[in-house]
Design an enzyme around this catalytic site. Structure first.
Site, short mmCIF file in Angstrom:
data_model
loop_
_atom_site.label_atom_id
_atom_site.label_comp_id
_atom_site.label_asym_id
_atom_site.label_seq_id
_atom_site.Cartn_x
_atom_site.Cartn_y
_atom_site.Cartn_z
N ASP A 234 0.82 -1.22 0.00
CA ASP A 234 0.00 0.00 0.00
C ASP A 234 0.85 1.27 0.00
O ASP A 234 0.31 2.37 0.07
CB ASP A 234 -0.96 0.01 1.19
CG ASP A 234 -0.24 0.00 2.53
OD1 ASP A 234 1.02 -0.03 2.53
OD2 ASP A 234 -0.92 0.02 3.57
N LYS B 99 21.93 39.50 -6.21
CA LYS B 99 20.94 38.63 -6.85
C LYS B 99 19.56 39.24 -6.68
O LYS B 99 19.18 39.66 -5.60
CB LYS B 99 20.97 37.24 -6.22
CG LYS B 99 19.98 36.26 -6.84
CD LYS B 99 20.22 34.84 -6.36
CE LYS B 99 19.90 34.64 -4.91
NZ LYS B 99 19.98 33.21 -4.51
#
Length: 283
Positions: free
Chosen positions: A33, A184
């Site tokens: 399962d 950045k």
């Protein structure tokens, strides 16, 4: 004993070697399962060091299982080592209705341990989310080891100001060179990242890019392109956590990097050095 999750077997072996502790045998299984089960087969110790990079939700569940298993086996003291802490970058709710996922994960991990060590979390403040003592471990200095000994006037460069300490640590471990960082900017509407070079001269110099994690490779690729345009001799990419998701490795190679070096906090082909000695010093 050192108890390893399936994602950190090389790291755990290196940690056992660095500390002189035994390495426990663990079996990993999955039921039809989809449920996981991690089972100890020879654990016999009063204390346990459970090691697991939580690179996926399955790895998180497996870590919790191992914490529970060592308690069941008689461990009185449990230290959990997170070479890489998943969800650590989700350290705040950025809009209404969002969870603070780093906090949720930290609380879950705390239930099965007495202490936590995590290697270079994106923000060290995530350690405050744990409900047991938690400490960051800096392994950036290990990134100097795989670098060539003949770097030409090396510049250790971080992709943004936030990682400059990592660049300095790597430079200090290497023994010479200077440090700097890129500016950045991220467009949060499109997700695009641009980097603007500093004033540092890079022509004919070897440049070592240093960051805590390389995930998509977009920022590093942009940085490599800028450095190449400015005449850098060689560009090396180094990071503590080489996630290298999807086509990140290809992006870096196409951008023209000379080599990519990471640690084994995330076990990848570029994991050229182990971060385990840095953790061993704190156990």
């Amino acid at each position: 004993m050192i108890v390893s999750g399936s994602t950190s077997q090389a790291f755990a072996a290196a940690l056992a070697d660095a500390t002189g502790r035994d390495l426990a045998a663990v079996e990993y299984d999955r039921f039809p399962d989809g449920e996981l089960q991690a089972t100890l087969t020879d654990f016999a110790a009063d204390d346990a060091v459970v090691v697991g990079s939580t690179v996926s939700s399955d790895a998180h569940v497996e870590l919790l299982q191992l914490q529970d298993a060592v308690r069941e086996a008689g461990a009185n003291e449990v230290t959990t080592v997170l070479p890489y802490m998943g969800y650590a970058r989700q350290d705040a709710a950025f809009s209404d209705g969002e969870p603070v996922s780093a906090r949720a994960v930290a609380r879950a991990v705390s239930t099965g341990t007495d202490r936590v060590l995590t290697v270079n979390p994106h923000e060290t403040a995530v350690c405050d989310f744990f409900t047991v003592p938690a400490e960051p471990v800096d392994a950036a200095g290990r990134l100097a080891d795989p670098l060539p000994a003949d770097l030409a006037d090396p510049l250790f460069l971080s992709p943004d100001e936030g990682a400059i300490d990592l660049a300095a640590t790597t430079r200090d471990a290497y023994g010479r060179g200077s440090t700097d960082y890129f500016e950045k900017e991220r467009d949060y509407d499109t997700g695009a990242v641009t980097v603007e070079p500093s004033d540092a001269a890079v022509a004919d110099r070897d440049v070592v890019l240093v960051d805590d994690i390389v995930a998509t490779g977009s920022t590093m690729s942009e940085a490599i392109a800028v450095l190449t345009d400015r005449g850098a001799a060689r560009v090396f990419v180094t990071c503590v956590h080489p996630m290298l998701a999807a086509d990140a490795r290809t992006k870096l190679e196409r951008a023209g990097t000379t080599a990519i070096f990471g640690t084994d906090t995330i076990e990848r082909p570029v994991s050229a050095v182990s971060a385990a000695p840095a953790v061993a010093d704190r156990l």
